[in-house]
Design a protein around this motif. Sequence first.
Motif, mmCIF file in Angstrom:
data_model
loop_
_atom_site.group_PDB
_atom_site.id
_atom_site.type_symbol
_atom_site.label_atom_id
_atom_site.label_comp_id
_atom_site.label_asym_id
_atom_site.label_seq_id
_atom_site.Cartn_x
_atom_site.Cartn_y
_atom_site.Cartn_z
ATOM 1 N N CYS A 107 0.837 -1.208 0.000
ATOM 2 C CA CYS A 107 0.000 0.000 0.000
ATOM 3 C C CYS A 107 0.866 1.250 0.000
ATOM 4 O O CYS A 107 2.080 1.175 0.158
ATOM 5 N N LYS B 151 -8.769 3.969 -2.664
ATOM 6 C CA LYS B 151 -7.603 4.828 -2.900
ATOM 7 C C LYS B 151 -7.256 5.694 -1.682
ATOM 8 O O LYS B 151 -6.141 6.189 -1.572
ATOM 9 N N ASP B 152 -8.218 5.900 -0.782
ATOM 10 C CA ASP B 152 -7.957 6.800 0.355
ATOM 11 C C ASP B 152 -8.773 6.338 1.557
ATOM 12 O O ASP B 152 -9.627 7.051 2.057
ATOM 13 N N VAL C 25 -14.226 3.528 -5.152
ATOM 14 C CA VAL C 25 -12.911 4.042 -5.572
ATOM 15 C C VAL C 25 -12.298 4.887 -4.451
ATOM 16 O O VAL C 25 -11.120 4.747 -4.104
ATOM 17 N N ASN C 26 -13.119 5.760 -3.832
ATOM 18 C CA ASN C 26 -12.602 6.611 -2.749
ATOM 19 C C ASN C 26 -12.054 5.792 -1.606
ATOM 20 O O ASN C 26 -10.990 6.083 -1.072
ATOM 21 N N ALA D 212 -6.888 6.240 -9.945
ATOM 22 C CA ALA D 212 -8.311 6.302 -9.591
ATOM 23 C C ALA D 212 -9.198 6.172 -10.828
ATOM 24 O O ALA D 212 -10.209 5.434 -10.808
ATOM 25 N N ASP E 210 -3.818 3.949 0.640
ATOM 26 C CA ASP E 210 -4.153 3.624 -0.746
ATOM 27 C C ASP E 210 -3.892 2.117 -0.885
ATOM 28 O O ASP E 210 -2.745 1.680 -0.874
ATOM 29 N N PRO F 179 -2.197 0.961 -4.891
ATOM 30 C CA PRO F 179 -1.324 2.021 -5.410
ATOM 31 C C PRO F 179 -0.879 1.796 -6.849
ATOM 32 O O PRO F 179 -0.405 2.725 -7.511
#
Length: 403
Positions: free
Chosen positions: A220, A331-332, A327-328, A281, A274, A277
């Motif tokens: 990550c 990725k975060d 996705v959010n 996105a 993330d 990685p």
Amino acid sequence: MISAINKKMQKFDTVIIGGGAAGIVAAISARRSGKNVVICEKMQRLGKKILISGAGRCNISNLDLNEAHYNTEGRELVKSIFSRFGREKIENFFNELGLKLGSEVSMIFPATDQAASVLRVLEDELKALKVAVELDFEVNNIAGSPKGFIVKSRNGKSIMCNTVIITGGGKSYPSLGSDGSCYVLASSFGHKITAPIPSAVPLVTKDIFCHLLQGQKIQCVAKAVIGGKVKKETEGELLFTKYGLSGTAILDISEDISIIINRLGAKFAQDSIDMVPFIGADELKEEIIRRINKGFTEENLMIGILPNKFSLVFRDLFKGASVEKIVNVLKDKRFDIIDTKSWNEAEFTSGGVNVKDIKESTLESKLKKSVYFAGEILDVNGERGGYNLAWAWASGFVAGLTE
Ligand SMILES: Cc1cc2nc3c(=O)[nH]c(=O)nc-3n(C[C@H](O)[C@H](O)[C@H](O)COP(=O)(O)OP(=O)(O)OC[C@H]3O[C@@H](n4cnc5c(N)ncnc54)[C@H](O)[C@@H]3O)c2cc1C
């Protein structure tokens, strides 16, 4: 090992308090400069932490050894010490002891891949130099005397000396000997102690992800997010555990989080992960839409992108979630960190003897002549990757040169 204690109180030029990485090298350096030296070590053997370092492989230094890899308060001090005993001198020192070295990415390890080899060559050199060693000697007092100092142990032994080098380490892994007891000795000379907190330490969170994914490892990008701002970012391994998050990436970002929770008393901090990685996105969004259109269910939506165990997360937490939300999160993903694990699981100590009162070129106390400090007891801590042992060797060597 040669013992120092006879019936009559022995006198040495230099007493070294703590026989870890810094103390052993300080003893070698002092003895080579002609001093009569004794190491006082509270445990039954020297260098216990060396043996477990680098998961038993002992990452002794780094090809990119410079002050930029250390906390800001200590940087000038580190720069000055490495200008006297830096990467090449550390490598030469070990080569001359017969230890062959190799590197992995930029990290330097013994060619044997055994921490035991590192300790062995150091102990052989102590023997060759006839450095006296007192084991089971926990120093609990350093008294001034007209001729220097009297170093006293908890069990009633005393040694006289002209110079003291304090290398008692920090507070991490107390079962190996360093439990912070030497901060009291430093304070007795008026030194300020920056509150020690665990660093390179796993993080505690109640996030349901950890419950569902415990035991799972992923690669990550991890970020420490303090007050909404990213303080530190790194790429590496993340391990989901029963209590929260571990793995190299988490240890690497843990210091800033530990500072605000353990030193500044904040109730919680955040990290951002993330989990994918290797994919941007937009590309991830397109891939998810493609899979949904092909009839993938939530449970198998991420198969082949994330480990199979993530099916549980998608089955339980993402039913009917929008593509944007998925996705959010991937990725975060924000984890609310409510605590860190304890000293028993922290690789280093952040904090310790404040470096403002230490002479940059020699590591002598500015407050008490002939008292020196080296190693993790000082408020100097490096990144993971060999920087902390490199600091211990270098500072130990320079402190041992005593004026
Ligand atoms: C699990 C783990 C893995 C690590 N891996 C790495 C790695 O691969 N690379 C790296 O760079 N760093 C690594 N580190 C960090 C590194 O090992 C330490 O920063 C380094 O060993 C500190 O050396 P030191 O001599 O200052 O302190 P220590 O090694 O802690 O030695 C201090 C010594 O002083 C003794 N002592 C304490 N109080 C007293 C007292 N009152 N009287 C007498 N003796 C006393 C202790 O028993 C101990 O032997 C790791 C740490 C841990 C916990």
